[in-house]
Design an enzyme around this catalytic site. Structure first.
Site, PDB file in Angstrom:
ATOM      1  N   ARG A 117       0.833  -1.206   0.000  1.00 44.84           N
ATOM      2  CA  ARG A 117       0.000   0.000   0.000  1.00 44.84           C
ATOM      3  C   ARG A 117       0.864   1.252   0.000  1.00 44.84           C
ATOM      4  NH1 ARG A 117      -2.999  -2.763   3.951  1.00 44.84           N
ATOM      5  NH2 ARG A 117      -2.149  -1.408   5.604  1.00 44.84           N
ATOM      6  N   GLU A 152       5.851   0.423  18.373  1.00 48.10           N
ATOM      7  CA  GLU A 152       4.844   1.473  18.557  1.00 48.10           C
ATOM      8  C   GLU A 152       4.177   1.287  19.916  1.00 48.10           C
ATOM      9  OE1 GLU A 152       1.202   3.393  16.036  1.00 48.10           O
ATOM     10  OE2 GLU A 152       0.933   1.340  16.733  1.00 48.10           O
TER      11      GLU A 152
END
Length: 244
Positions: A64, A147
């Site tokens: 993507r 993260e």
């Protein structure tokens, strides 16, 4: 066959590197929780949840982004392969944990996005950090990104339900529903503020009562009337006990 085995070993090693980084960070959080448990009456960390992206999810994301399909490219362009969510009781806890992580000398905060001070248009709130964690492999040391999302219980409740409501929703969401969802996020934020205010007020009352208990031993009550015991009398009592 040999080429397939070599690729399998590479991707296994690659994923293990992120797993080890996640394990290391979770251990640090557990130590902080233990410290608060033993040294303080209050623990800001309610619970944690970790996850690793699947190889399929990683490939889909790199495609993507239209980046090269290689391990160096994946490391450079995808920072959330390993993820850790920390849920707190109050908004102030979020920034307290943020400071704790920044004070860890072997961690490096490479990115910070504060969606609490600046919520997303749909109402989403959370503090996002990209943290570099040192991982010691058998032949080298790697700096691996994890993260970290830090949010309150109310923020987590809203975000989880929002994800379920719109998961794989391919059509345009009606504006009315978007507005209602934003209203629910505002309600969750208002609840956070109210609960933190109550928490602070109760803490102040507790501190006041503790101070009163400390000075209570220097006062006596007769027929509902309170009298202060002079310091000279307390010294006399102490001297008398010393002679016993």
């Amino acid at each position: 066959m040999e080429q397939f085995k070599r690729f399998k070993d590479e991707i296994t090693r690659f994923m293990m590197m992120y797993k080890f980084a996640l394990d290391s960070l979770e251990t640090k959080i557990e130590i902080l929780k233990e410290e608060f448990h033993f040294l303080h009456d209050y623990n800001p960390i309610e619970h944690t949840k970790s996850r690793l992206k699947t190889p399929e999810s990683i490939i889909n994301k790199i495609q993507r982004k239209r980046c090269d399909l290689s391990f160096p490219s994946i490391r450079q362009n995808i920072k959330d392969i390993a993820g850790l969510r920390i849920t707190c009781s109050f908004v102030s806890d979020i920034y307290r944990i943020n400071d704790m992580l920044r004070n860890q000398s072997d961690l490096k905060i490479v990115e910070s996005k504060d969606y609490i001070q600046n919520p997303k248009p749909n109402g989403y709130q959370s503090l996002h950090l990209i943290v570099e964690v040192p991982v010691y492999m058998s032949d080298r040391q790697e700096q691996v990104c994890v993260e970290v999302q830090i949010r309150t219980i109310a923020m987590d409740f809203w975000a989880s339900l929002e994800h379920k409501i719109f998961y794989k929703y391919n059509e345009a969401v009606p504006p009315r529903l978007l507005q209602e969802l934003k209203g629910a996020a505002d309600s969750a934020a208002a609840l956070d503020k109210q609960m933190e205010r109550l928490h602070n007020e109760i803490s102040e009352i507790k501190e006041h009562n503790m101070e009163h208990e400390k000075t209570g031993s220097k006062r006596i009550i007769i027929r509902d009337q309170e009298f202060h015991i002079p310091a000279a009398l307390l010294d006399l009592i102490d001297a008398g006990q010393g002679n016993v």
